[in-house]
Design an enzyme around this catalytic site. Sequence first.
Site, PDB file in Angstrom:
ATOM      1  N   ASP A  65     -11.723-108.196 -26.373  1.00  6.38           N
ATOM      2  CA  ASP A  65     -11.748-107.139 -25.619  1.00  6.38           C
ATOM      3  C   ASP A  65     -10.712-107.313 -25.023  1.00  6.38           C
ATOM      4  O   ASP A  65      -9.479-106.905 -24.662  1.00  6.38           O
ATOM      5  CB  ASP A  65     -12.832-106.097 -25.215  1.00  6.38           C
ATOM      6  CG  ASP A  65     -13.618-105.711 -26.746  1.00  6.38           C
ATOM      7  OD1 ASP A  65     -13.332-105.297 -27.950  1.00  6.38           O
ATOM      8  OD2 ASP A  65     -14.960-105.123 -26.439  1.00  6.38           O
ATOM      9  N   ARG A 106     -17.924-110.033 -35.743  1.00  7.64           N
ATOM     10  CA  ARG A 106     -19.611-109.839 -36.188  1.00  7.64           C
ATOM     11  C   ARG A 106     -20.309-108.820 -35.831  1.00  7.64           C
ATOM     12  O   ARG A 106     -19.761-107.887 -35.055  1.00  7.64           O
ATOM     13  CB  ARG A 106     -20.255-110.660 -34.617  1.00  7.64           C
ATOM     14  CG  ARG A 106     -21.222-111.728 -33.951  1.00  7.64           C
ATOM     15  CD  ARG A 106     -21.210-112.838 -33.533  1.00  7.64           C
ATOM     16  NE  ARG A 106     -21.516-111.922 -32.484  1.00  7.64           N
ATOM     17  CZ  ARG A 106     -21.849-112.265 -30.821  1.00  7.64           C
ATOM     18  NH1 ARG A 106     -21.828-114.051 -30.710  1.00  7.64           N
ATOM     19  NH2 ARG A 106     -22.284-112.484 -29.764  1.00  7.64           N
ATOM     20  N   THR A 164     -27.015-106.981 -36.730  1.00 10.97           N
ATOM     21  CA  THR A 164     -27.537-108.964 -37.172  1.00 10.97           C
ATOM     22  C   THR A 164     -27.244-109.378 -36.302  1.00 10.97           C
ATOM     23  O   THR A 164     -27.232-110.997 -36.625  1.00 10.97           O
ATOM     24  CB  THR A 164     -27.031-108.572 -38.574  1.00 10.97           C
ATOM     25  OG1 THR A 164     -25.479-108.902 -38.785  1.00 10.97           O
ATOM     26  CG2 THR A 164     -27.703-107.232 -39.399  1.00 10.97           C
ATOM     27  N   ASP A 181     -16.419-110.466 -24.055  1.00  7.94           N
ATOM     28  CA  ASP A 181     -15.965-110.294 -25.007  1.00  7.94           C
ATOM     29  C   ASP A 181     -13.894-111.060 -25.329  1.00  7.94           C
ATOM     30  O   ASP A 181     -14.025-109.912 -24.210  1.00  7.94           O
ATOM     31  CB  ASP A 181     -15.864-108.919 -25.735  1.00  7.94           C
ATOM     32  CG  ASP A 181     -15.515-108.655 -27.309  1.00  7.94           C
ATOM     33  OD1 ASP A 181     -14.456-108.852 -27.875  1.00  7.94           O
ATOM     34  OD2 ASP A 181     -16.415-108.283 -27.772  1.00  7.94           O
TER      35      ASP A 181
HETATM   36  C1  PRP Z   1     -16.039-113.188 -31.195  1.00 10.03           C
HETATM   37  C2  PRP Z   1     -15.101-114.601 -31.625  1.00 10.03           C
HETATM   38  C3  PRP Z   1     -15.855-114.872 -32.735  1.00 10.03           C
HETATM   39  C4  PRP Z   1     -17.007-114.503 -32.964  1.00 10.03           C
HETATM   40  C5  PRP Z   1     -18.226-115.754 -32.204  1.00 10.03           C
HETATM   41  O1  PRP Z   1     -15.093-111.883 -31.865  1.00 10.03           O
HETATM   42  O2  PRP Z   1     -13.892-113.906 -31.129  1.00 10.03           O
HETATM   43  O3  PRP Z   1     -15.193-114.527 -33.918  1.00 10.03           O
HETATM   44  O4  PRP Z   1     -17.311-113.655 -31.905  1.00 10.03           O
HETATM   45  O5  PRP Z   1     -19.160-115.560 -32.247  1.00 10.03           O
HETATM   46  P1  PRP Z   1     -20.933-116.462 -33.357  1.00 10.03           P
HETATM   47  O6  PRP Z   1     -19.888-117.614 -33.144  1.00 10.03           O
HETATM   48  O7  PRP Z   1     -21.725-115.504 -33.641  1.00 10.03           O
HETATM   49  O8  PRP Z   1     -19.885-116.112 -34.854  1.00 10.03           O
HETATM   50  P2  PRP Z   1     -15.947-110.642 -32.641  1.00 10.03           P
HETATM   51  O9  PRP Z   1     -17.028-110.050 -33.443  1.00 10.03           O
HETATM   52  O10 PRP Z   1     -15.905-109.908 -31.378  1.00 10.03           O
HETATM   53  O11 PRP Z   1     -14.932-109.980 -33.013  1.00 10.03           O
HETATM   54  P3  PRP Z   1     -13.393-109.389 -32.629  1.00 10.03           P
HETATM   55  O12 PRP Z   1     -12.316-111.685 -31.911  1.00 10.03           O
HETATM   56  O13 PRP Z   1     -11.998-108.864 -33.632  1.00 10.03           O
HETATM   57  O14 PRP Z   1     -13.288-108.992 -30.702  1.00 10.03           O
HETATM   58  N1  URA Z   2     -18.113-113.288 -28.816  1.00  8.81           N
HETATM   59  C1  URA Z   2     -17.284-112.909 -27.636  1.00  8.81           C
HETATM   60  O1  URA Z   2     -15.905-112.380 -28.043  1.00  8.81           O
HETATM   61  N2  URA Z   2     -18.088-113.414 -26.343  1.00  8.81           N
HETATM   62  C2  URA Z   2     -18.910-114.111 -26.400  1.00  8.81           C
HETATM   63  O2  URA Z   2     -19.965-114.472 -25.324  1.00  8.81           O
HETATM   64  C3  URA Z   2     -19.990-114.389 -27.403  1.00  8.81           C
HETATM   65  C4  URA Z   2     -19.239-113.741 -28.945  1.00  8.81           C
END
Ligand code: PRP
Ligand code: URA
Length: 209
Positions: free
Chosen positions: A203, A104, A108, A200
Amino acid sequence: MDNVFELNHPLIEHKLAILRDKNTSTKEFRELISEIGMFLCFEAMRDAKLKRVEVETPLKKIKTGKLDEDKYAFVPILRAGMGMLDGVIRVIPNAKIGHIGMYRNEETFEPVNYFYKVPKNIDKREVIILDPMLATGGSGLDAIELLKKNGVKKIKFICIIAAPEGLKRITEKYKDVKIYCAHIDEKLNENKYIIPGLGDAGDRIYGTK
Ligand code: PRP
Ligand code: URA
């Protein structure tokens, strides 16, 4: 929202309490993401169609049901979705596995797709998308869209925490996709994080922050 199923169980609430706690270790966090993923997978398979087979117990021949495991594919959304994979493949060990890379953009809040690799004949399989967090729903929508473009007809989405905003967005656009979550939280904050959520997920699974 007819197609949204929330696990309602005291033990799930108990496990979520540990998962949400900011002091929970990376090891325990990972174990719980996998374990809750396994329970969600059980729930998502409630409507599974079994093929009729004959089995001989030590005492009697019976007709019973078995799952055609080969027709299922799990598709974790990288990175965080990978944390649930261990758990779900304990439930359907012969399912095939695809990967969708998505992150994400934190300015944005729009998802960016960077990887897509799915098993052959994906259009003939039932696909279960894995991602612990459904926040705005942007990543989920894009993943569903990519799979539909490849001809997938039956899609389910398994997540641990869902925000009402993301659930609304996905269920309004895709009325045929069933979403299974351990808990529907309150809302998103101004940075589109789920409140109260668990922070997160990626993370915390990988210990990257
Ligand atoms: C997080 C999560 C989802 C997304 C959710 O991923 O694991 O994929 O955000 O958000 P949304 O519903 O608003 O799209 P992230 O972008 O943090 O990537 P990661 O899994 O690599 O940490
Ligand atoms: N992605 C995450 O990992 N946590 C949130 O709360 C939203 C998006």
